[in-house]
Design an enzyme around this catalytic site. Sequence first.
Site, mmCIF file in Angstrom:
data_model
loop_
_atom_site.group_PDB
_atom_site.id
_atom_site.type_symbol
_atom_site.label_atom_id
_atom_site.label_comp_id
_atom_site.label_asym_id
_atom_site.label_seq_id
_atom_site.Cartn_x
_atom_site.Cartn_y
_atom_site.Cartn_z
ATOM 1 N N ARG A 144 -10.615 -19.715 -9.727
ATOM 2 C CA ARG A 144 -10.214 -20.857 -8.910
ATOM 3 C C ARG A 144 -9.214 -21.690 -9.717
ATOM 4 O O ARG A 144 -9.276 -21.740 -10.945
ATOM 5 C CB ARG A 144 -11.427 -21.716 -8.549
ATOM 6 N N HIS A 145 -8.313 -22.321 -9.019
ATOM 7 C CA HIS A 145 -7.343 -23.210 -9.668
ATOM 8 C C HIS A 145 -8.052 -24.320 -10.454
ATOM 9 O O HIS A 145 -9.262 -24.535 -10.294
ATOM 10 C CB HIS A 145 -6.424 -23.840 -8.618
ATOM 11 N N ASP A 191 -11.649 -21.807 -4.240
ATOM 12 C CA ASP A 191 -13.112 -21.711 -4.239
ATOM 13 C C ASP A 191 -13.605 -20.816 -3.106
ATOM 14 O O ASP A 191 -14.550 -20.050 -3.265
ATOM 15 C CB ASP A 191 -13.756 -23.100 -4.158
ATOM 16 N N ARG A 197 -0.945 -25.611 -6.339
ATOM 17 C CA ARG A 197 -1.958 -25.730 -7.389
ATOM 18 C C ARG A 197 -2.385 -24.372 -7.958
ATOM 19 O O ARG A 197 -2.755 -24.289 -9.124
ATOM 20 C CB ARG A 197 -3.175 -26.491 -6.870
ATOM 21 N N ARG A 250 -7.675 -30.808 -9.369
ATOM 22 C CA ARG A 250 -6.575 -31.233 -8.490
ATOM 23 C C ARG A 250 -6.878 -32.569 -7.846
ATOM 24 O O ARG A 250 -7.996 -33.088 -7.925
ATOM 25 C CB ARG A 250 -6.354 -30.187 -7.403
#
Length: 416
Positions: free
Chosen positions: A36-37, A274, A104, A40
Amino acid sequence: MMGSSILYVLVCILSIFLHQINGQQMQLIAGHVLYRHGDRTPVTTFPLDPVKEKDWPNGYGQLTMAGIEQQHRLGGYLRNRYGSLLSPNYTTSEIVIRSTDVDRTLMSAQSNIVGLYPVFNKTDDKVPIQPIPIHTVSINLDFLLGQNDCPRYDQLEEEVNESDDVKKMNQYYESFFKNLQEWTGLTNITVYNAWDVADTIFVEHIYNKAPAWANDAVRQNLSDVNDHAFHFLFANNDTQRIRGGPSIQDIWLNMNNSIHKKSFKKVKVYSAHDTTVSAVLAFLGINYPHQPQYASALFIDLYQRNTSYFVKVEYLNVTDSNISYPYILNGCPAIECPFDTFTSIYKNRFPATADVECVKKMPPMPDDDNGKLLIIIIIVLVGLIIITFLMFLCMHLRKSDRDPPLLGINRSSQIT
């Protein structure tokens, strides 16, 4: 719960012990990581939120400095994990990085790469980093990472929202949702739109911008609702196949190619969301109520011992630790799952292409009394139309059968 934990630890110890008895080391052949990034800003807000988009650096849904640091650390972890597979400097034949077409995730991939490929031998101080390609496709076409426009998935999501489990949750949190509507200015809050509020409040709390009503108890309720929403969304076999299946299928193909000495990548990296991580976990049978944290990562690696191949799945669900936890997949005898066993468990669940999987299904005909009456009416109407048409056709044929009048001619004098 305690008993299952003890059993799990014993199985892990037994697996290690058996490796020592065999005296054979497992060799890493190919690595795959889906993450996952990083941290943010909120993706959206609610009507009564005093914090607006202008109050966040670069606006909504953007990677923060904390997110950049998280992904840089994860990149360093990947360097240690896959150092036996990857050269110190980028080599195009060894690795491929795929990201969703979102700021992102693209920025997370860039930050991760800097940690994965630190510049050891700089030949030019004007270039402090090693440029590496990041591949992507338009978000509405990204079936691989579960982001494409998919009417069938939308239909399934609505069915889950109408399921008994979700209705029970909505009833359980009914009073909480009413309060949430007053605090936020939103209407008709349910499990499936409460997670927008949960996410916004989660981020605002991190940055000391949360409203006064978002106390510890409220945030805990929001977190619980959020976790269960992720669980229910991917508890369905069809949602697992459509959103989690493409990534596992892509990983399996790379592992299969490596075993058969075809063209493959030693490491494949997927920078996503996610929902992507949750869907893949659910497809693998690791579906417990939780939202994957920022920079959490799922590892699906291929090992070799002698002439046998094994798949090992590990999950790193924290951003400040380098400890990943292995899973024994359902149907596998140990943490190291024989590749053939892994294939037999999952291959028959791989999805078809997006244009096949994403077609919206027509609802079945109703089977209640009203539905039966409707079917009878339709049959009767069709029958009446057919009878009317046949009567009209008969009348037309009879009329055309009559001889035309003979003007001034004696019919008996005609030659036949």
